[in-house]
Design an enzyme around this catalytic site. Structure first.
Site, PDB file in Angstrom:
ATOM      1  N   ASP A  19       0.833  -1.206   0.000  1.00 53.17           N
ATOM      2  CA  ASP A  19       0.000   0.000   0.000  1.00 53.17           C
ATOM      3  C   ASP A  19       0.871   1.261   0.000  1.00 53.17           C
ATOM      4  OD1 ASP A  19      -2.300   1.474   0.032  1.00 53.17           O
ATOM      5  OD2 ASP A  19      -2.808   1.059   2.127  1.00 53.17           O
ATOM      6  N   ARG A  23       0.140   7.638  -2.697  1.00 56.28           N
ATOM      7  CA  ARG A  23       0.655   8.716  -1.834  1.00 56.28           C
ATOM      8  C   ARG A  23       2.105   9.032  -2.153  1.00 56.28           C
ATOM      9  NH1 ARG A  23      -1.195   5.878   3.393  1.00 56.28           N
ATOM     10  NH2 ARG A  23      -1.869   4.374   1.819  1.00 56.28           N
ATOM     11  N   ARG A  32      -0.353   8.941 -10.237  1.00 58.36           N
ATOM     12  CA  ARG A  32      -0.374   7.735  -9.402  1.00 58.36           C
ATOM     13  C   ARG A  32       0.362   6.566 -10.049  1.00 58.36           C
ATOM     14  NH1 ARG A  32      -3.866   7.235  -5.448  1.00 58.36           N
ATOM     15  NH2 ARG A  32      -4.144   5.026  -5.886  1.00 58.36           N
ATOM     16  N   HIS A  36       2.912   3.313  -8.887  1.00 57.64           N
ATOM     17  CA  HIS A  36       2.779   1.869  -9.137  1.00 57.64           C
ATOM     18  C   HIS A  36       4.033   1.329  -9.841  1.00 57.64           C
ATOM     19  CE1 HIS A  36      -1.228   1.977  -7.651  1.00 57.64           C
ATOM     20  NE2 HIS A  36      -1.745   2.631  -8.674  1.00 57.64           N
ATOM     21  N   ARG A  70     -11.375   1.777  -9.845  1.00 56.30           N
ATOM     22  CA  ARG A  70     -10.466   2.929  -9.987  1.00 56.30           C
ATOM     23  C   ARG A  70     -10.572   3.501 -11.410  1.00 56.30           C
ATOM     24  NH1 ARG A  70      -5.118   2.366  -6.287  1.00 56.30           N
ATOM     25  NH2 ARG A  70      -6.202   1.682  -4.421  1.00 56.30           N
ATOM     26  N   LEU A 130      11.036 -20.692  -4.246  1.00 50.95           N
ATOM     27  CA  LEU A 130      10.016 -19.763  -3.742  1.00 50.95           C
ATOM     28  C   LEU A 130       8.748 -19.924  -4.568  1.00 50.95           C
ATOM     29  CD1 LEU A 130       9.361 -17.197  -1.926  1.00 50.95           C
ATOM     30  CD2 LEU A 130       9.999 -15.834  -3.921  1.00 50.95           C
ATOM     31  N   LEU A 191      -7.274  -5.331   6.788  1.00 47.05           N
ATOM     32  CA  LEU A 191      -7.002  -6.492   5.921  1.00 47.05           C
ATOM     33  C   LEU A 191      -7.503  -6.329   4.496  1.00 47.05           C
ATOM     34  CD1 LEU A 191      -7.633  -9.489   8.350  1.00 47.05           C
ATOM     35  CD2 LEU A 191      -5.453  -8.533   7.615  1.00 47.05           C
TER      36      LEU A 191
HETATM   37  C1  FPP Z   1      -2.089   0.085  -3.342  1.00 44.34           C
HETATM   38  O1  FPP Z   1      -1.570   1.391  -3.278  1.00 44.34           O
HETATM   39  C2  FPP Z   1      -1.445  -0.635  -4.437  1.00 44.34           C
HETATM   40  C3  FPP Z   1      -2.102  -1.187  -5.485  1.00 44.34           C
HETATM   41  C4  FPP Z   1      -3.565  -1.111  -5.620  1.00 44.34           C
HETATM   42  C5  FPP Z   1      -1.392  -1.839  -6.593  1.00 44.34           C
HETATM   43  C6  FPP Z   1      -0.134  -2.572  -6.261  1.00 44.34           C
HETATM   44  C7  FPP Z   1       0.652  -2.735  -7.492  1.00 44.34           C
HETATM   45  C8  FPP Z   1       2.007  -2.717  -7.582  1.00 44.34           C
HETATM   46  C9  FPP Z   1       2.870  -2.669  -6.416  1.00 44.34           C
HETATM   47  C10 FPP Z   1       2.697  -2.727  -8.899  1.00 44.34           C
HETATM   48  C11 FPP Z   1       2.378  -3.832  -9.830  1.00 44.34           C
HETATM   49  C12 FPP Z   1       2.504  -5.186  -9.224  1.00 44.34           C
HETATM   50  C13 FPP Z   1       3.356  -6.159  -9.631  1.00 44.34           C
HETATM   51  C14 FPP Z   1       3.299  -7.478  -8.972  1.00 44.34           C
HETATM   52  C15 FPP Z   1       4.367  -5.985 -10.683  1.00 44.34           C
HETATM   53  P1  FPP Z   1      -2.541   2.610  -3.519  1.00 44.34           P
HETATM   54  O2  FPP Z   1      -2.534   2.931  -4.962  1.00 44.34           O
HETATM   55  O3  FPP Z   1      -3.893   2.322  -2.961  1.00 44.34           O
HETATM   56  O4  FPP Z   1      -1.834   3.731  -2.694  1.00 44.34           O
HETATM   57  P2  FPP Z   1      -2.516   4.938  -1.897  1.00 44.34           P
HETATM   58  O5  FPP Z   1      -3.293   4.328  -0.771  1.00 44.34           O
HETATM   59  O6  FPP Z   1      -1.353   5.733  -1.427  1.00 44.34           O
HETATM   60  O7  FPP Z   1      -3.382   5.683  -2.877  1.00 44.34           O
END
Ligand code: FPP
Length: 249
Positions: A19, A23, A32, A36, A70, A130, A191
């Protein structure tokens, strides 16, 4: 300590709610998606370090079923990042014994992503160091509902059979054991519909670090904290330790 020991995947089951990407980007005045993208780099680092730290199964929450809500641009960007990750990391996964597996629903994923998933899963099927499970279009409540339907077809099945149903409906291959340690980054403490059954006795570790800043050092800290915990699984103190419980290992 009875850590998770699966045929070929010795070590604990670590699950991570990654998460804070949004941010992280916002703090820099960026879109955003850049968060990612940087988050994908953290995935690479953690996958590389996890086996050395005693992780045998690693489940990463990459895209929840609720994330479909989203903005379209962000959803598309995440799907592209996932596909790119699967294609670009394949060689490294093979070199490092990483068996790739995508868990979640598959009926709403695009053809190109499905093709990348099929290739990664097939080519890494013999890897034994793994078990990397990427949770995509994943919802624990959806998984529980589907598993309940499957479970009801057999009379007299117990918890072990139900766990097996949970694995099957979400395409976990091989089946994964319960989660030993759950990490959530970015300071949030919930969770979010992730592995609700599997986390029944998981140790929880909440880190303030935003996911794009998470790396080997922070993983080491979480594993150190996990090892210092005493896991009791609902039992009382065994005579071997003054505080009781089993040392996590
Ligand atoms: C939550 O942060 C994160 C996600 C919804 C996506 C997670 C994806 C990745 C880490 C990259 C792609 C994955 C792989 C396996 C290559 P958020 O966007 O909700 O953050 P925020 O709460 O700060 O807005």
């Amino acid at each position: 300590m009875k850590s998770t020991l699966l045929a070929g995947f010795p070590g604990i089951h670590l699950a991570v709610i990654m998460d804070g990407n949004g941010r992280w980007a916002r703090q820099r005045g960026w879109a955003r998606l850049r968060g990612h993208r940087q988050g994908s780099e953290s995935v690479r680092k953690v996958v590389r370090s996890a086996p050395e730290m005693g992780v045998g199964v690693l489940t990463l929450y990459a895209f929840s079923s609720d994330n479909w809500g989203r903005p379209q641009r962000e959803v598309q960007g995440l799907m592209t990042l996932l596909e790119r990750y699967l294609r670009e990391e394949l060689g490294r996964c093979l070199d490092n014994g990483v068996r790739v597996n995508v868990v979640g629903r598959r009926d709403r994923l695009g053809a190109e992503l499905m093709e990348a998933i099929g290739a990664a899963e097939a080519k890494t099927a013999d890897c034994r160091r793994l078990h990397l499970r990427l949770a995509v279009d994943y919802s624990s409540r959806e998984q529980l509902t589907r598993a309940a339907r499957l479970f009801s077809l057999r009379v007299g099945g117990g918890q072990r059979h139900f766990s097996s149903c949970l694995n099957r409906v979400m395409h976990s291959d091989p089946e994964a054991p319960p989660v030993d340690l759950l990490i959530r980054t970015s300071g949030e403490q919930r969770l979010s519909d992730f592995l609700l059954w599997e986390c029944a006795y998981a140790e929880l570790f909440f880190s303030d670090t935003l996911w794009p800043d998470f790396g080997t050092a922070e993983l080491k800290r979480a594993m150190g904290e996990f090892r210092s915990r005493r896991r009791r699984f609902g039992l009382v103190c065994p005579s071997t330790s003054p505080q009781g419980g089993q040392r996590a290992s």
